[in-house]
Design a protein around this motif. Structure first.
Motif, PDB file in Angstrom:
ATOM      1  N   VAL A 344       6.401  -8.680  -5.488  1.00  0.00           N
ATOM      2  CA  VAL A 344       7.669  -8.123  -4.997  1.00  0.00           C
ATOM      3  C   VAL A 344       8.287  -9.040  -3.941  1.00  0.00           C
ATOM      4  O   VAL A 344       9.495  -9.333  -3.973  1.00  0.00           O
ATOM      5  CB  VAL A 344       7.447  -6.704  -4.427  1.00  0.00           C
ATOM      6  N   GLU A 345       7.478  -9.523  -3.021  1.00  0.00           N
ATOM      7  CA  GLU A 345       8.001 -10.390  -1.963  1.00  0.00           C
ATOM      8  C   GLU A 345       8.428 -11.745  -2.507  1.00  0.00           C
ATOM      9  O   GLU A 345       9.351 -12.370  -1.978  1.00  0.00           O
ATOM     10  CB  GLU A 345       6.954 -10.541  -0.858  1.00  0.00           C
ATOM     11  N   ALA A 346       7.776 -12.233  -3.577  1.00  0.00           N
ATOM     12  CA  ALA A 346       8.203 -13.485  -4.199  1.00  0.00           C
ATOM     13  C   ALA A 346       9.590 -13.346  -4.808  1.00  0.00           C
ATOM     14  O   ALA A 346      10.326 -14.335  -4.953  1.00  0.00           O
ATOM     15  CB  ALA A 346       7.190 -13.908  -5.268  1.00  0.00           C
ATOM     16  N   HIS A 347       9.989 -12.135  -5.160  1.00  0.00           N
ATOM     17  CA  HIS A 347      11.332 -11.860  -5.670  1.00  0.00           C
ATOM     18  C   HIS A 347      12.332 -11.629  -4.536  1.00  0.00           C
ATOM     19  O   HIS A 347      13.512 -11.390  -4.801  1.00  0.00           O
ATOM     20  CB  HIS A 347      11.325 -10.621  -6.566  1.00  0.00           C
ATOM     21  N   GLY A 348      11.863 -11.669  -3.291  1.00  0.00           N
ATOM     22  CA  GLY A 348      12.743 -11.381  -2.166  1.00  0.00           C
ATOM     23  C   GLY A 348      12.886  -9.908  -1.883  1.00  0.00           C
ATOM     24  O   GLY A 348      13.784  -9.485  -1.148  1.00  0.00           O
ATOM     25  N   GLY A 349      11.993  -9.084  -2.455  1.00  0.00           N
ATOM     26  CA  GLY A 349      12.069  -7.647  -2.275  1.00  0.00           C
ATOM     27  C   GLY A 349      11.083  -7.122  -1.259  1.00  0.00           C
ATOM     28  O   GLY A 349      10.377  -7.880  -0.582  1.00  0.00           O
ATOM     29  N   THR A 350      11.022  -5.808  -1.164  1.00  0.00           N
ATOM     30  CA  THR A 350      10.106  -5.149  -0.229  1.00  0.00           C
ATOM     31  C   THR A 350       9.401  -4.001  -0.946  1.00  0.00           C
ATOM     32  O   THR A 350       9.906  -3.449  -1.926  1.00  0.00           O
ATOM     33  CB  THR A 350      10.850  -4.583   0.997  1.00  0.00           C
ATOM     34  N   ILE A 351       8.245  -3.636  -0.453  1.00  0.00           N
ATOM     35  CA  ILE A 351       7.504  -2.497  -0.994  1.00  0.00           C
ATOM     36  C   ILE A 351       6.902  -1.715   0.150  1.00  0.00           C
ATOM     37  O   ILE A 351       6.429  -2.294   1.138  1.00  0.00           O
ATOM     38  CB  ILE A 351       6.423  -2.954  -2.005  1.00  0.00           C
ATOM     39  N   THR A 352       6.940  -0.395   0.043  1.00  0.00           N
ATOM     40  CA  THR A 352       6.406   0.478   1.084  1.00  0.00           C
ATOM     41  C   THR A 352       5.570   1.573   0.437  1.00  0.00           C
ATOM     42  O   THR A 352       5.670   1.833  -0.769  1.00  0.00           O
ATOM     43  CB  THR A 352       7.536   1.130   1.901  1.00  0.00           C
ATOM     44  N   VAL A 353       4.758   2.214   1.239  1.00  0.00           N
ATOM     45  CA  VAL A 353       3.960   3.335   0.778  1.00  0.00           C
ATOM     46  C   VAL A 353       4.118   4.472   1.776  1.00  0.00           C
ATOM     47  O   VAL A 353       4.259   4.256   2.980  1.00  0.00           O
ATOM     48  CB  VAL A 353       2.471   2.946   0.627  1.00  0.00           C
ATOM     49  N   GLY A 354       4.130   5.688   1.273  1.00  0.00           N
ATOM     50  CA  GLY A 354       4.263   6.845   2.139  1.00  0.00           C
ATOM     51  C   GLY A 354       3.758   8.084   1.438  1.00  0.00           C
ATOM     52  O   GLY A 354       3.048   8.015   0.433  1.00  0.00           O
ATOM     53  N   ARG A 355       4.160   9.236   1.966  1.00  0.00           N
ATOM     54  CA  ARG A 355       3.729  10.510   1.382  1.00  0.00           C
ATOM     55  C   ARG A 355       4.865  11.068   0.534  1.00  0.00           C
ATOM     56  O   ARG A 355       6.015  11.124   0.961  1.00  0.00           O
ATOM     57  CB  ARG A 355       3.353  11.495   2.493  1.00  0.00           C
ATOM     58  N   ALA A 356       4.528  11.479  -0.685  1.00  0.00           N
ATOM     59  CA  ALA A 356       5.523  12.026  -1.602  1.00  0.00           C
ATOM     60  C   ALA A 356       5.946  13.424  -1.147  1.00  0.00           C
ATOM     61  O   ALA A 356       5.227  14.089  -0.381  1.00  0.00           O
ATOM     62  CB  ALA A 356       4.951  12.087  -3.017  1.00  0.00           C
ATOM     63  N   PRO A 357       7.107  13.897  -1.606  1.00  0.00           N
ATOM     64  CA  PRO A 357       7.573  15.235  -1.195  1.00  0.00           C
ATOM     65  C   PRO A 357       6.563  16.339  -1.473  1.00  0.00           C
ATOM     66  O   PRO A 357       6.486  17.316  -0.733  1.00  0.00           O
ATOM     67  CB  PRO A 357       8.849  15.419  -2.028  1.00  0.00           C
ATOM     68  N   ARG A 358       5.764  16.186  -2.542  1.00  0.00           N
ATOM     69  CA  ARG A 358       4.790  17.224  -2.882  1.00  0.00           C
ATOM     70  C   ARG A 358       3.368  16.857  -2.443  1.00  0.00           C
ATOM     71  O   ARG A 358       2.397  17.399  -2.945  1.00  0.00           O
ATOM     72  CB  ARG A 358       4.823  17.502  -4.375  1.00  0.00           C
ATOM     73  N   GLY A 359       3.276  15.918  -1.528  1.00  0.00           N
ATOM     74  CA  GLY A 359       1.994  15.640  -0.889  1.00  0.00           C
ATOM     75  C   GLY A 359       1.217  14.466  -1.402  1.00  0.00           C
ATOM     76  O   GLY A 359       0.250  14.050  -0.774  1.00  0.00           O
ATOM     77  N   GLY A 360       1.577  13.914  -2.564  1.00  0.00           N
ATOM     78  CA  GLY A 360       0.831  12.792  -3.097  1.00  0.00           C
ATOM     79  C   GLY A 360       1.261  11.467  -2.485  1.00  0.00           C
ATOM     80  O   GLY A 360       1.968  11.418  -1.479  1.00  0.00           O
ATOM     81  N   ALA A 361       0.829  10.386  -3.118  1.00  0.00           N
ATOM     82  CA  ALA A 361       1.225   9.048  -2.663  1.00  0.00           C
ATOM     83  C   ALA A 361       2.584   8.693  -3.252  1.00  0.00           C
ATOM     84  O   ALA A 361       2.919   9.081  -4.382  1.00  0.00           O
ATOM     85  CB  ALA A 361       0.186   8.027  -3.099  1.00  0.00           C
ATOM     86  N   GLN A 362       3.356   7.933  -2.491  1.00  0.00           N
ATOM     87  CA  GLN A 362       4.671   7.488  -2.962  1.00  0.00           C
ATOM     88  C   GLN A 362       4.838   6.009  -2.665  1.00  0.00           C
ATOM     89  O   GLN A 362       4.791   5.591  -1.510  1.00  0.00           O
ATOM     90  CB  GLN A 362       5.792   8.276  -2.294  1.00  0.00           C
ATOM     91  N   PHE A 363       5.010   5.221  -3.717  1.00  0.00           N
ATOM     92  CA  PHE A 363       5.271   3.796  -3.586  1.00  0.00           C
ATOM     93  C   PHE A 363       6.731   3.538  -3.950  1.00  0.00           C
ATOM     94  O   PHE A 363       7.221   4.063  -4.963  1.00  0.00           O
ATOM     95  CB  PHE A 363       4.359   2.989  -4.514  1.00  0.00           C
TER      96      PHE A 363
END
Length: 377
Positions: A344-363
């Motif tokens: 993703v960074e080689a494309h000039g982009g960004t990636i993040t991780v957090g908590r999904a609205p229903r409690g799971g993982a969200q990328f």
């Protein structure tokens, strides 16, 4: 080391004031203690006139003891063969054409390793040494890198051993007892060999990707990518593999800009994120593709993959994209998300991780449009 001279040595403060005026450092408020690396300066008599705080930390030699003493006493370095370094290199009495010492590993008393480089300062190219400037760095960062490489080798060796053992076992059995097996048994063995060979190929591909990411040589071959179609293709592959149709929810927002990216690497990112959501998450896996503003207000596309599982503990969020991080004990090398971030960074982009609205993982990763320069004309 020859350090004798009849001229009185200037005081340390006088030397530093003189050098600050000469270099303009005083205009910027530069202080040797501001430097992140150790700095040791010896004058024309071989006496230490500067010994900054980083040098104190690295060598454990008090500044008061170092200042004014002979360099060989303030900094008693030895090479890996136990030879006294300053006597061996003789900076004050050796060849007058020398200008520097390249960085190398040397030892302090007690066996502590330190990375040392030096600069020879002369008034004329072959004149007597007026000042010896020594830079010191601890070896902790290098050790961490070496440990990381060792862990990578150990992980790869461990992951390769199982499929290679399986491949070797089945092929040896088939060669030795081919006539004893039915066609169905042979097919089952060959399918197992094929699956294990595929696992080995994927692991080698991961290893090559990591090598390219770490060295900054990951190539991105851009072309127009239909991101919604790519996501749909991965979802269909999971459905064909036995996942229930209601396991996935796909949301495509209108107004998506054209995307120039490497289709193979985008597939790699999508495949890894969906595989993680299916393997480690629970409930419905939701994939949303939507327009997004990238850096510098450039248009881009954002892809969000979320699940309804237990999610990632808050204390682990910062380690998700590091090597060998595993969210559960359900297999994997722990290298996939590290590679995803690099792509993703080689494309000039960004990636993040957090908590999904229903409690799971969200990328969530965002890719800029990435239009090639020649198309802007």
């Amino acid at each position: 080391m020859t350090v004798g001279t009849s001229r009185p040595s200037p005081t340390p403060d006088a030397v530093l004031r003189r050098d600050a005026v000469r270099t303009g450092a005083s205009a910027y408020g530069l202080d040797p203690d501001d430097l992140p690396d150790g700095l040791v300066v010896a004058d024309e008599a071989g006496r230490v006139v500067c010994f900054n705080e980083a040098a104190v930390r690295i060598t454990a030699v008090p500044k008061a003891r170092a200042l004014g003493s002979a360099l060989e006493h303030a900094l008693p370095l030895e090479d890996l063969k136990g030879r006294r370094w300053w006597a061996l290199t003789d900076p004050y009495g050796g060849l007058a054409t020398r200008v520097a010492q390249p960085e190398r590993n040397l030892l302090l008393p007690g066996g502590r390793e330190v990375l040392v480089s030096a600069r020879y300062v002369r008034d004329t190219p072959t004149g007597p040494l007026r000042r010896l400037v020594v830079s010191l760095r601890g070896t902790e960062a290098r050790r961490r890198t070496e440990r990381s490489h060792a862990e990578l080798i150990a992980t790869v060796a461990h992951e390769l051993r199982s499929p290679l053992t399986s491949v070797k076992g089945f092929t040896a059995t088939l060669l030795a007892k081919w006539e004893r097996f039915t066609d169905d048994q042979k097919r089952l063995m060959l399918e197992t060999v094929d699956a294990d060979a595929g696992r080995i190929s994927r692991l080698i591909a991961e290893l090559l990707d990591i090598s390219r990411i770490d060295s900054g040589r990951l190539e991105v071959r851009r072309q127009i990518v239909d991101l919604p179609a790519a996501v749909e293709r991965h979802v269909q592959a999971h459905l064909a593999g036995g996942q229930a149709p209601d396991r996935f929810a796909l949301r495509i927002r209108p107004g998506l800009p054209g995307l120039w990216a490497d289709p193979d690497k985008v597939d790699q990112v999508l495949g890894n994120l969906l595989e993680n959501a299916v393997r480690h998450g629970e409930g419905t896996v939701t994939i949303e593709v939507a327009p997004a503003a990238a850096d510098d207000d450039e248009k881009g596309t954002a892809v969000t993959v979320s699940d309804e599982g237990p999610g990632i503990p808050e204390e682990s969020m910062s380690r998700v994209f590091t090597r060998f991080w595993r969210g559960s004990k359900r297999g994997g090398t722990g290298l996939g998300l590290y590679i995803v971030k690099g792509i993703v960074e080689a494309h000039g982009g960004t990636i993040t991780v957090g908590r999904a609205p229903r409690g799971g993982a969200q990328f969530r990763f965002t890719l800029p449009v990435g239009t090639p320069a020649h198309l802007h004309q």
